[in-house]
Design an enzyme around this catalytic site. Structure first.
Site, PDB file in Angstrom:
ATOM      1  N   ILE A 124       0.850  -1.195   0.000  1.00 34.01           N
ATOM      2  CA  ILE A 124       0.000   0.000   0.000  1.00 34.01           C
ATOM      3  C   ILE A 124       0.881   1.237   0.000  1.00 34.01           C
ATOM      4  CG2 ILE A 124      -0.304  -0.026   2.536  1.00 34.01           C
ATOM      5  CD1 ILE A 124      -3.276   1.042   1.670  1.00 34.01           C
ATOM      6  N   GLU A 128       4.298   9.949   0.795  1.00 32.67           N
ATOM      7  CA  GLU A 128       5.034  10.584  -0.312  1.00 32.67           C
ATOM      8  C   GLU A 128       6.233  11.328   0.246  1.00 32.67           C
ATOM      9  OE1 GLU A 128       2.229  13.070  -2.388  1.00 32.67           O
ATOM     10  OE2 GLU A 128       1.031  11.320  -2.991  1.00 32.67           O
ATOM     11  N   GLY A 130       6.817  14.307   0.170  1.00 30.69           N
ATOM     12  CA  GLY A 130       6.376  15.576   0.766  1.00 30.69           C
ATOM     13  C   GLY A 130       5.331  15.439   1.844  1.00 30.69           C
ATOM     14  N   GLY A 132       3.715  12.580   4.957  1.00 32.71           N
ATOM     15  CA  GLY A 132       3.634  11.272   5.615  1.00 32.71           C
ATOM     16  C   GLY A 132       2.509  11.280   6.624  1.00 32.71           C
ATOM     17  N   PHE A 157       8.978   5.011   1.162  1.00 27.30           N
ATOM     18  CA  PHE A 157       8.915   4.116   2.334  1.00 27.30           C
ATOM     19  C   PHE A 157       7.904   2.991   2.135  1.00 27.30           C
ATOM     20  CE2 PHE A 157       9.777   8.253   4.811  1.00 27.30           C
ATOM     21  CZ  PHE A 157      11.138   8.032   4.876  1.00 27.30           C
ATOM     22  N   THR A 159       6.593  -0.509   2.100  1.00 24.97           N
ATOM     23  CA  THR A 159       6.929  -1.860   2.549  1.00 24.97           C
ATOM     24  C   THR A 159       6.516  -2.866   1.482  1.00 24.97           C
ATOM     25  OG1 THR A 159       6.571  -1.237   4.840  1.00 24.97           O
ATOM     26  CG2 THR A 159       6.483  -3.598   4.341  1.00 24.97           C
ATOM     27  N   GLU A 244      -4.644  -1.830  11.249  1.00 25.83           N
ATOM     28  CA  GLU A 244      -3.208  -1.648  11.005  1.00 25.83           C
ATOM     29  C   GLU A 244      -2.494  -1.361  12.337  1.00 25.83           C
ATOM     30  OE1 GLU A 244      -2.189   1.170   7.952  1.00 25.83           O
ATOM     31  OE2 GLU A 244      -0.081   1.212   8.529  1.00 25.83           O
ATOM     32  N   ARG A 270      24.973 -16.395  31.853  1.00 22.27           N
ATOM     33  CA  ARG A 270      26.149 -15.525  31.819  1.00 22.27           C
ATOM     34  C   ARG A 270      26.684 -15.260  33.236  1.00 22.27           C
ATOM     35  NH1 ARG A 270      30.427 -13.565  28.957  1.00 22.27           N
ATOM     36  NH2 ARG A 270      30.886 -11.398  29.528  1.00 22.27           N
ATOM     37  N   GLN A 338      20.523  -3.836  27.715  1.00 20.00           N
ATOM     38  CA  GLN A 338      21.534  -3.432  28.697  1.00 20.00           C
ATOM     39  C   GLN A 338      22.058  -4.647  29.474  1.00 20.00           C
ATOM     40  OE1 GLN A 338      22.754  -0.490  28.880  1.00 20.00           O
ATOM     41  NE2 GLN A 338      23.922  -0.537  30.792  1.00 20.00           N
TER      42      GLN A 338
HETATM   43  C1  LIG Z   1      10.251   1.000   7.553  1.00 23.72           C
HETATM   44  C2  LIG Z   1       9.079   1.816   7.115  1.00 23.72           C
HETATM   45  C3  LIG Z   1       8.037   1.216   6.439  1.00 23.72           C
HETATM   46  C4  LIG Z   1       6.950   1.981   5.995  1.00 23.72           C
HETATM   47  N1  LIG Z   1       5.960   1.379   5.257  1.00 23.72           N
HETATM   48  C5  LIG Z   1       5.008   2.154   4.671  1.00 23.72           C
HETATM   49  C6  LIG Z   1       4.082   1.592   3.734  1.00 23.72           C
HETATM   50  O1  LIG Z   1       4.074   0.382   3.482  1.00 23.72           O
HETATM   51  N2  LIG Z   1       3.197   2.423   3.121  1.00 23.72           N
HETATM   52  C7  LIG Z   1       3.151   3.768   3.385  1.00 23.72           C
HETATM   53  O2  LIG Z   1       2.338   4.445   2.788  1.00 23.72           O
HETATM   54  N3  LIG Z   1       4.013   4.328   4.265  1.00 23.72           N
HETATM   55  C8  LIG Z   1       4.950   3.558   4.898  1.00 23.72           C
HETATM   56  N4  LIG Z   1       5.838   4.111   5.774  1.00 23.72           N
HETATM   57  C9  LIG Z   1       5.756   5.551   6.039  1.00 23.72           C
HETATM   58  C10 LIG Z   1       5.323   5.889   7.465  1.00 23.72           C
HETATM   59  O3  LIG Z   1       3.990   5.590   7.680  1.00 23.72           O
HETATM   60  C11 LIG Z   1       5.675   7.378   7.677  1.00 23.72           C
HETATM   61  O4  LIG Z   1       7.093   7.435   7.781  1.00 23.72           O
HETATM   62  C12 LIG Z   1       5.006   7.957   8.888  1.00 23.72           C
HETATM   63  O5  LIG Z   1       3.622   8.080   8.687  1.00 23.72           O
HETATM   64  C13 LIG Z   1       5.582   9.331   9.257  1.00 23.72           C
HETATM   65  O6  LIG Z   1       5.584  10.177   8.140  1.00 23.72           O
HETATM   66  P1  LIG Z   1       6.935  10.964   7.730  1.00 23.72           P
HETATM   67  O7  LIG Z   1       8.032   9.954   7.687  1.00 23.72           O
HETATM   68  O8  LIG Z   1       6.663  11.731   6.517  1.00 23.72           O
HETATM   69  O9  LIG Z   1       7.224  11.905   8.960  1.00 23.72           O
HETATM   70  P2  LIG Z   1       6.659  13.392   9.138  1.00 23.72           P
HETATM   71  O10 LIG Z   1       5.193  13.404   8.890  1.00 23.72           O
HETATM   72  O11 LIG Z   1       7.529  14.327   8.352  1.00 23.72           O
HETATM   73  O12 LIG Z   1       6.911  13.626  10.691  1.00 23.72           O
HETATM   74  C14 LIG Z   1       8.143  14.130  11.237  1.00 23.72           C
HETATM   75  C15 LIG Z   1       7.972  14.298  12.746  1.00 23.72           C
HETATM   76  O13 LIG Z   1       6.930  15.233  12.991  1.00 23.72           O
HETATM   77  C16 LIG Z   1       6.023  14.685  13.918  1.00 23.72           C
HETATM   78  N5  LIG Z   1       4.679  15.199  13.667  1.00 23.72           N
HETATM   79  C17 LIG Z   1       3.949  15.116  12.528  1.00 23.72           C
HETATM   80  N6  LIG Z   1       2.739  15.681  12.697  1.00 23.72           N
HETATM   81  C18 LIG Z   1       2.713  16.140  13.972  1.00 23.72           C
HETATM   82  C19 LIG Z   1       1.740  16.824  14.763  1.00 23.72           C
HETATM   83  N7  LIG Z   1       0.526  17.120  14.264  1.00 23.72           N
HETATM   84  N8  LIG Z   1       2.063  17.128  16.029  1.00 23.72           N
HETATM   85  C20 LIG Z   1       3.262  16.818  16.555  1.00 23.72           C
HETATM   86  N9  LIG Z   1       4.214  16.182  15.870  1.00 23.72           N
HETATM   87  C21 LIG Z   1       3.955  15.836  14.593  1.00 23.72           C
HETATM   88  C22 LIG Z   1       6.085  13.184  13.660  1.00 23.72           C
HETATM   89  O14 LIG Z   1       5.587  12.451  14.756  1.00 23.72           O
HETATM   90  C23 LIG Z   1       7.578  13.012  13.449  1.00 23.72           C
HETATM   91  O15 LIG Z   1       8.196  12.919  14.717  1.00 23.72           O
HETATM   92  C24 LIG Z   1       6.905   3.367   6.279  1.00 23.72           C
HETATM   93  C25 LIG Z   1       7.962   3.971   6.978  1.00 23.72           C
HETATM   94  C26 LIG Z   1       9.039   3.227   7.375  1.00 23.72           C
HETATM   95  C27 LIG Z   1      10.164   3.915   8.089  1.00 23.72           C
END
Ligand SMILES: Cc1cc2nc3c(=O)[nH]c(=O)nc-3n(C[C@H](O)[C@H](O)[C@H](O)COP(=O)(O)OP(=O)(O)OC[C@H]3O[C@@H](n4cnc5c(N)ncnc54)[C@H](O)[C@@H]3O)c2cc1C
Length: 381
Positions: A124, A128, A130, A132, A157, A159, A244, A270, A338
């Site tokens: 799924i 993007e 830009g 998440g 990202f 999976t 999920e 250990r 630890q």
């Molecule tokens: C190993 C892995 C597998 C994944 N698999 C999938 C997949 O199969 N399909 C898919 O679509 N996505 C997938 N993802 C994406 C994942 O769901 C996103 O990384 C996640 O939703 C966070 O989005 P972002 O990385 O863009 O972080 P950002 O949205 O940029 O967030 C950055 C930081 O800001 C914080 N933040 C954001 N909004 C707020 C708020 N309103 N208040 C306070 N803090 C906030 C977040 O908690 C985070 O600490 C995967 C990610 C990883 C690492």
């Protein structure tokens, strides 16, 4: 406390799962880690075993079992064996519900048998580069032209992104005043012109999971590949997120339990200063504290499993559950590591892998911070 949610059929399934994992996964897991993903054959073997399509109706080659208790048993056994299966959980517990919930009769006939046999792997694509956490910010577009959509944009990202044969892509088909409107689910298939994949990411953990970028450059997706109604994706996503999050929470908790068991075993053997590490009061208190936390998590997960089967697990329940269990996992695995001393820091030791794998639980599927906003809203804040 005695667990009351499983019956004899679940325990028989547990024995089958344990046996399969011991024979077909554990001996090969180190090789899969080096390869960065499991081989495709394992998904066919899981199909033969009946677990790829446990919840798919029998007429499409599945097990026809609506309960989430069987996937929960599988999650527990996988954690106890200190392994994971790449995109398997996403295929079965995250993507499949979209097909079961929204595919029409023709689409069910087309895709479900392959998903049940393990021939067709699913992913799924929401995230993007830009956007998440803020799903309403999705910028990938799908413009309707006759009997197909023209898809442009990229996802990151994802999976199972390398292995996937079908990818449920969340794309913008229209603009509405409400940013959540105008999103649609399209199934992009392997081989469609303009659909390409990046290279697998080099992650700190979950090494046996192909996670990558996906690119869509004018991909012509037939309207017949749309899941459900145009513009309804946000509602569909919101509907499936509790499951999920339940599956991530259940995995996190089972991993914490496995870490406690593994560590209790290690500290008994250990010796330091001529005595087992388990003889130090600190060790005993640390593990007692971890076991106590895990017991609280277990009560919560078991109740959530019952609620989910009854169709009562709300988005707020699932948010609280995921926050609690994934934060717990982080604390418990860290404290357990630890107690291994330097051996805990060597990547080939299972506790080191658990530590690295655990970190993402608090990020994906809704980060702790985003989930806290859901809980806060439920408090009227
Ligand atoms: C190993 C892995 C597998 C994944 N698999 C999938 C997949 O199969 N399909 C898919 O679509 N996505 C997938 N993802 C994406 C994942 O769901 C996103 O990384 C996640 O939703 C966070 O989005 P972002 O990385 O863009 O972080 P950002 O949205 O940029 O967030 C950055 C930081 O800001 C914080 N933040 C954001 N909004 C707020 C708020 N309103 N208040 C306070 N803090 C906030 C977040 O908690 C985070 O600490 C995967 C990610 C990883 C690492």
């Amino acid at each position: 406390m005695r667990r009351t949610l499983y019956g004899e059929d679940h325990e028989a399934f547990r024995r089958t799962a344990r046996d399969f994992l011991a024979k077909e996964v554990v001996p090969h897991f180190a090789d899969w880690e080096k390869a960065g993903m499991p081989p495709r054959e394992i998904f066919r073997a899981l199909g033969d075993l009946g677990v790829m399509g446990l919840r798919i109706p029998e007429e499409y080659g599945g097990g026809g079992e609506p309960s989430f208790l069987y996937p929960a048993v599988w999650i527990e056994e996988t954690a106890a064996a200190h392994v994971h299966l790449g995109g398997f959980n996403v295929h079965t517990n995250v993507v499949l519900p979209y097909f079961l919930g929204y595919a029409d009769a023709e689409q069910r006939k087309r895709w479900l048998p392959g998903m049940a046999s393990g021939e067709t792997l699913a992913a799924i694509a929401m995230t993007e580069p830009g956007t998440g956490s803020d799903l309403a910010g999705i910028a990938t577009t799908a413009e309707r032209v006759g009997d197909h959509y023209v898809l442009n944009g990229s996802k990151t990202f994802i999976t199972g992104g390398i292995n996937a044969d079908v990818v449920v892509v969340v794309a913008r088909t229209g603009r509405t005043e409400d940013r959540r409107g105008g999103l649609t689910l399209l199934v992009v298939e392997r081989g469609m012109a303009g659909f390409t994949r990046g290279t697998p990411f080099d992650k700190i953990g979950l090494k046996v999971q192909d996670t990558t970028d996906l690119f869509f450059d004018g991909v012509e997706v037939p309207v017949a590949n749309r899941l459900g109604e145009e513009g309804a994706a946000f509602r569909y996503l919101t509907g499936n997120l509790p499951q999920e999050r339940l599956h991530i929470a259940a995995t996190a908790l089972a991993t914490a339990e496995a870490a406690v068991a593994l560590t209790a075993d290690y500290v008994t053997g250990r010796k330091v200063f001529g005595k087992p590490v388990s003889s130090f009061q600190n060790t005993r208190f640390e593990l007692a504290a971890c076991a106590t936390e895990a017991a609280a998590g277990r009560a919560l997960v078991d109740q959530a499993l019952v609620s989910h089967d009854a169709g009562e697990l709300t988005g707020v329940d699932a948010a609280k559950l995921k926050i609690f269990c994934t934060e717990l996992q982080g604390r418990v695995v860290d404290r357990c590591l630890q107690l291994f001393g330097g051996y805990g820091y060597i990547t080939e030791s299972p506790i080191a892998r658990m530590y690295a794998d655990a970190r993402v639980s608090r990020i994906y599927g809704g980060s702790t911070e985003v989930l806290k906003t859901i809980v806060a809203k439920s408090l009227g804040l």
